[in-house]
Design an enzyme around this catalytic site. Structure first.
Site, PDB file in Angstrom:
ATOM      1  N   SER A 184       0.834  -1.201   0.000  1.00 16.08           N
ATOM      2  CA  SER A 184       0.000   0.000   0.000  1.00 16.08           C
ATOM      3  C   SER A 184       0.865   1.245   0.000  1.00 16.08           C
ATOM      4  CB  SER A 184      -0.928   0.019   1.213  1.00 16.08           C
ATOM      5  OG  SER A 184      -0.180   0.113   2.413  1.00 16.08           O
ATOM      6  N   GLY A 185       0.283   2.325  -0.483  1.00 19.34           N
ATOM      7  CA  GLY A 185       0.916   3.636  -0.454  1.00 19.34           C
ATOM      8  C   GLY A 185      -0.152   4.679  -0.195  1.00 19.34           C
ATOM      9  N   ALA A 186       0.230   5.934  -0.258  1.00 14.15           N
ATOM     10  CA  ALA A 186      -0.722   6.993   0.041  1.00 14.15           C
ATOM     11  C   ALA A 186      -1.886   7.008  -0.946  1.00 14.15           C
ATOM     12  CB  ALA A 186      -0.006   8.342   0.032  1.00 14.15           C
ATOM     13  N   PHE A 187      -1.621   6.676  -2.212  1.00  7.76           N
ATOM     14  CA  PHE A 187      -2.661   6.709  -3.224  1.00  7.76           C
ATOM     15  C   PHE A 187      -2.807   5.375  -3.949  1.00  7.76           C
ATOM     16  CE2 PHE A 187      -0.747  10.988  -2.988  1.00  7.76           C
ATOM     17  CZ  PHE A 187      -1.815  11.641  -2.400  1.00  7.76           C
ATOM     18  N   SER A 188      -2.274   4.315  -3.408  1.00  6.79           N
ATOM     19  CA  SER A 188      -2.356   3.021  -4.090  1.00  6.79           C
ATOM     20  C   SER A 188      -2.448   1.877  -3.087  1.00  6.79           C
ATOM     21  CB  SER A 188      -1.131   2.802  -4.984  1.00  6.79           C
ATOM     22  OG  SER A 188       0.009   2.550  -4.192  1.00  6.79           O
ATOM     23  N   LYS A 189      -3.006   0.798  -3.572  1.00  6.09           N
ATOM     24  CA  LYS A 189      -3.006  -0.460  -2.836  1.00  6.09           C
ATOM     25  C   LYS A 189      -2.723  -1.567  -3.835  1.00  6.09           C
ATOM     26  CE  LYS A 189      -6.064   0.775   1.013  1.00  6.09           C
ATOM     27  NZ  LYS A 189      -6.122   2.219   0.721  1.00  6.09           N
ATOM     28  N   VAL A 190      -2.047  -2.598  -3.371  1.00  6.50           N
ATOM     29  CA  VAL A 190      -1.705  -3.732  -4.230  1.00  6.50           C
ATOM     30  C   VAL A 190      -2.341  -4.979  -3.646  1.00  6.50           C
ATOM     31  CG1 VAL A 190       0.143  -5.025  -5.337  1.00  6.50           C
ATOM     32  CG2 VAL A 190       0.478  -2.612  -4.782  1.00  6.50           C
ATOM     33  N   LYS A 229      -2.246  -3.573  -8.905  1.00 11.17           N
ATOM     34  CA  LYS A 229      -2.001  -2.307  -8.225  1.00 11.17           C
ATOM     35  C   LYS A 229      -3.126  -1.344  -8.590  1.00 11.17           C
ATOM     36  CE  LYS A 229       1.371   1.461  -8.192  1.00 11.17           C
ATOM     37  NZ  LYS A 229       2.660   1.893  -8.756  1.00 11.17           N
ATOM     38  N   ASP A 242      16.420   4.575  -9.169  1.00 14.91           N
ATOM     39  CA  ASP A 242      15.957   4.271  -7.816  1.00 14.91           C
ATOM     40  C   ASP A 242      16.338   2.835  -7.451  1.00 14.91           C
ATOM     41  OD1 ASP A 242      14.810   4.785  -5.377  1.00 14.91           O
ATOM     42  OD2 ASP A 242      12.753   4.416  -6.031  1.00 14.91           O
TER      43      ASP A 242
END
Length: 408
Positions: free
Chosen positions: A35-41, A72, A173
């Protein structure tokens, strides 16, 4: 919003996502793998009907004894416009350009609506490289991987990066968190949110991005830089982390980090002179003094006596990677996951302060702290306050959701 209200909204959102995935031929599970601030996997299963209509998917899943993928889901309605207009297209373009390499995560397809974008990706169930380093270190009761295992993975990583560079993609990165393993130990390079694609050979870049512990000195000095040579520095940091269980340079302030870089890495007793030589040759302050990928592939540590030249494996063909020499008995190709650790912003952004990278909310386990492989407090130099990233070793599998910085 109160906890019960938030849970209800999350459940409604998930049900809507599940319906949208089902309409496209994927059965979305409730198992969130990142997960991230604007995403989920999420873990998902591809239906037979979907595989019949998607040659990419059918080709890659053929021979695998499952139909699992990672989906995602990016909330484009909530995310800043830069994400959907710049970073998401860049990620998709990079994944398409590097398609069909044994050691690069595969993008099967994308779809979107007014609320969300979906990326259907290869699944890798073996965790990331940091988790692997810590697990092996615990088993060996000694920090780091053995040199044979480090060599096996490093060769695959060099092959993946060479493939990206041959396609005109510089990753920018490269780090242990962005290197995944499948369930048979095959390396998968992921997270192309900061990748740069240029048709101009040897074009110089100016964006300050990446994670400080892995970032080349010329970037820290705000100089224009070659993306290929910056990737080479990161390879040296990753190799050092693999064989020692810690990062070579650990500082949160760029000027202090540069002092450490000028002193060069120190090595623990027992590390072979050949491995030390390769790391030093990659961690050269002057970008042009670093070994290039072909030289790294031909190095006497990478290519032990008695084995075929590894440099012949740096194929520029996007269709097939010929596999590794039998020393390491590589398994056939397999799967992916997704993630984005902390990033560094550009120090001279003209677009104002940069928000925190979307996946910065990920948490990791604390195993890496024992081995010295822990994150460093990294500042968004010139674009915001410093922050403490999470520790570096977990099963979290969030791919980049593309940091919000001025990027060229």
């Amino acid at each position: 919003m109160k906890g019960s209200g938030r849970r209800k909204l999350d459940q409604q959102t998930f049900m809507a996502q599940a319906r949208e995935c089902r309409d496209k031929g994927y059965l979305l599970s409730a198992k969130k793998i990142g997960s991230g601030a604007f995403s989920k996997v999420y873990l998902a299963h591809a239906t037979q009907e979907r595989m019949q209509h998607n040659p990419k998917l059918a080709s890659d899943l053929q021979g695998k004894r499952h139909t699992m993928v990672a989906i995602k889901v990016i909330s484009t309605a909530e995310a800043p416009v830069e994400l959907s207009c710049k970073f998401l297209p860049r990620e998709i373009s990079s994944l398409n350009a590097t398609y069909k390499h044994l050691n690069v995560v595969q993008l099967y397809e994308t779809y979107h609506n007014s609320q969300r974008a979906y990326l259907v990706l290869e699944l890798a169930g073996g965790g990331d490289l940091l988790e692997h380093i810590n697990s092996v270190s615990d088993h060996r009761c000694c920090p780091g991987l053995g040199e044979k295992e480090a060599r096996r993975l490093f060769r695959q990583l060099v092959s993946a990066v060479a493939h990206c560079h041959s396609a005109g993609i510089v990753h920018r990165d490269l780090k242990c968190e962005n290197i995944l393993l499948d369930d048979r130990g095959l390396l998968k390079l992921t997270d192309f949110g900061f990748a740069s694609q240029s048709g101009v050979k040897k074009a110089l870049l100016s964006t300050f991005c990446g994670s400080m512990a892995y970032t080349a000195p010329e970037i820290l000095m705000s100089k224009k830089y070659s993306g290929e040579q910056a990737d080479l520095w990161s390879l040296g940091v990753i190799l050092y982390a693999m064989v020692t269980g810690k990062l070579p340079f650990k500082e949160c302030r760029p000027h202090r980090m540069l002092l450490l870089m000028r002193r060069g890495p120190t090595f623990p007793p027992g590390l072979s002179p050949e491995c030390q030589d390769l790391i030093r040759a990659l961690l050269q302050l002057r970008p042009h003094a670093r070994l290039d990928l072909q030289q790294a592939a031909r190095h006497r540590w990478t290519r032990p006596t008695g084995h075929a030249p590894f440099c012949t494996m740096l194929s520029t063909s996007p269709v097939e990677n010929p596999g590794e020499p039998r020393e390491d008995s590589e398994p056939p190709r397999s799967l992916l996951q997704l993630r984005r650790p902390q990033q560094l912003g550009t120090p001279k952004s003209t677009s104002g302060p940069a928000p925190e990278p979307p996946d910065a909310s990920r948490s990791r386990g604390g195993g890496s702290a024992r081995l010295g492989l822990q994150s460093i407090t990294m500042a968004n130099l010139g674009v915001g306050a410093s922050r403490q990233p999470p520790p570096l070793c977990s099963r979290s599998t969030t791919q980049n959701v593309l940091g919000l910085y001025q990027v060229n």
